[in-house]
Design an enzyme around this catalytic site. Structure first.
Site, short mmCIF file in Angstrom:
data_model
loop_
_atom_site.label_atom_id
_atom_site.label_comp_id
_atom_site.label_asym_id
_atom_site.label_seq_id
_atom_site.Cartn_x
_atom_site.Cartn_y
_atom_site.Cartn_z
N TYR A 144 -16.78 -0.82 7.95
CA TYR A 144 -15.36 -0.48 7.89
C TYR A 144 -14.67 -0.84 9.20
CZ TYR A 144 -11.23 2.61 7.74
OH TYR A 144 -9.95 3.13 7.78
N LYS A 178 -11.20 -3.08 10.21
CA LYS A 178 -10.05 -2.42 10.82
C LYS A 178 -9.79 -2.91 12.24
CE LYS A 178 -8.01 0.19 7.86
NZ LYS A 178 -6.56 0.01 7.60
N LYS A 206 -1.36 -1.97 -5.90
CA LYS A 206 -1.98 -2.43 -7.13
C LYS A 206 -1.68 -1.50 -8.31
CE LYS A 206 -6.46 -3.98 -8.93
NZ LYS A 206 -7.92 -3.97 -8.72
N SER A 246 1.73 3.27 -2.82
CA SER A 246 1.70 4.06 -4.05
C SER A 246 1.49 5.56 -3.81
CB SER A 246 0.61 3.55 -5.00
OG SER A 246 -0.66 3.57 -4.37
N ARG A 247 0.88 5.93 -2.69
CA ARG A 247 0.67 7.35 -2.43
C ARG A 247 0.44 7.58 -0.93
NH1 ARG A 247 -3.86 5.45 -5.32
NH2 ARG A 247 -2.75 6.03 -7.20
N ASP A 284 -2.18 -7.53 -5.75
CA ASP A 284 -3.61 -7.36 -5.50
C ASP A 284 -3.88 -8.07 -4.18
OD1 ASP A 284 -6.36 -7.39 -5.34
OD2 ASP A 284 -6.68 -8.08 -7.40
N GLY A 303 0.84 -1.20 0.00
CA GLY A 303 0.00 0.00 0.00
C GLY A 303 0.87 1.24 0.00
N GLY A 342 1.57 5.56 2.83
CA GLY A 342 2.41 4.45 2.41
C GLY A 342 3.62 4.90 1.63
#
Length: 315
Positions: free
Chosen positions: A172, A176, A37, A14-15, A79, A12, A18
């Site tokens: 959610y 979590k 992903k 990519s942005r 994924d 996780g 993370g």
């Protein structure tokens, strides 16, 4: 002899948070596997680097940011809904670097709404990516921690457990909080089995962190930026947790600000404010309930189903 660099797998990355964790780990001499992903051709990204909270930020651009600075990083797509994809990620990491010292699980799907307004498909997606993805990553990494003499760290992005967290986002919260239960339970496994070189820790932000989601809010109302902190507070806390003794952090469910204040002596958090001079509003409780009971040490009649004949397990 130069000490061998540790390998950190950030899932996780990519942005947002993370990405910041991956970059700061690299800046602190870790070899980083940047995983998520979203992929792209980083050589075609203009301008570079991209907005860290935009879709243009991918595992490839993050890895390029790291390698352009002279550090080591490898982008590997995953994924987290697919256990076989997770296994390929871990296998490829071992093939390239021969080890995994740190697993950071930051992947997450979010949908904040009542049970009535949360469709089953949305619920299932969150469970696949949040607790199931974490469980799959942990399971895939554990044999390699064992091969290294049970030396390693696991960092989970999940919250302390308290009742207010469930309000208005039950589906959610189920996932979590399940991730935090994994932290607690796995920590007990490490302790009972005397794996003193292992620690699993959960971390959560005390205030809102600048991200793709908050960018949409501040685009409508820039004044909202006063309640945001930079992602660097979170990555600084992660690094501090990795430096701490295992007995301090194993099974800990903590907040970024609280850990930095208590364990690192930081009292001025002004440098983390997105808006200079602002004091972002704390969105988490100041004190959390303890989860321990009087009979905490009483294990009762322990059953290990893995050691019983199939179909003969009894509780």
């Amino acid at each position: 002899m130069t000490p061998q660099k540790q390998v950190a797998l950030v899932v996780g990355a990519s942005r947002g948070i993370g990405r910041q964790i991956a970059i700061d780990l690299a800046n602190n001499n870790y070899i980083v596997i940047v995983s998520a992903k979203t992929t792209s051709d980083a050589t075609l990204c203009t301008p570079f680097p991209p907005d860290p909270n935009s879709p243009s930020s991918t595992i490839n651009t993050v890895a390029r940011e790291i390698t352009d600075s002279g550090r080591e990083a490898t982008p590997i797509a995953v994924d987290t809904r697919d256990p076989s994809s997770i296994q390929r990620l871990v296998d490829e990491t071992i093939k390239i670097h021969g080890r995994i010292d740190v697993l950071v699980y930051n992947s997450g799907a979010i949908w904040w709404a009542s049970v009535e307004k949360t469709p089953m498909k949305r619920f299932q997606l969150m469970q696949k990516i949040n607790p199931e993805g974490l469980y799959g990553c942990v399971q895939a990494c554990l044999p390699h921690f064992e091969a290294q003499g049970w030396k390693g760290r696991i960092i989970v992005v999940s919250p302390p457990i308290y009742s207010r967290f469930f309000r208005g986002k039950t589906a959610y919260a189920m996932g979590k909080v399940g991730m935090s239960v994994l932290t607690k339970g796995l920590a007990m496994d490490f302790e009972r089995e005397e794996k003193e070189g292992m620690a699993v820790t959960s971390i959560w932000p005390a205030t809102a962190i600048e991200s793709a989601a908050t960018a949409q809010i501040t685009a409508r109302d820039p004044a909202e930026g006063k309640d945001l902190r930079k992602a660097s507070i979170f990555s600084d806390a992660v690094l501090a947790m990795l430096r701490a003794e295992t007995k301090v952090v194993n099974g800990l469910l903590d907040l970024d600000e609280d850990f930095l204040r208590r364990e690192c002596g930081i009292t001025d958090f002004g440098k983390y404010s997105v808006v200079e001079g602002a004091r972002p509003r704390r969105i988490m409780p100041k004190v959390f309930p303890t989860l321990e009971v009087e009979e905490q040490e009483d294990e009762g009649r322990m059953v290990d189903s893995s050691k019983l004949r199939k179909g003969k397990a009894r509780l």
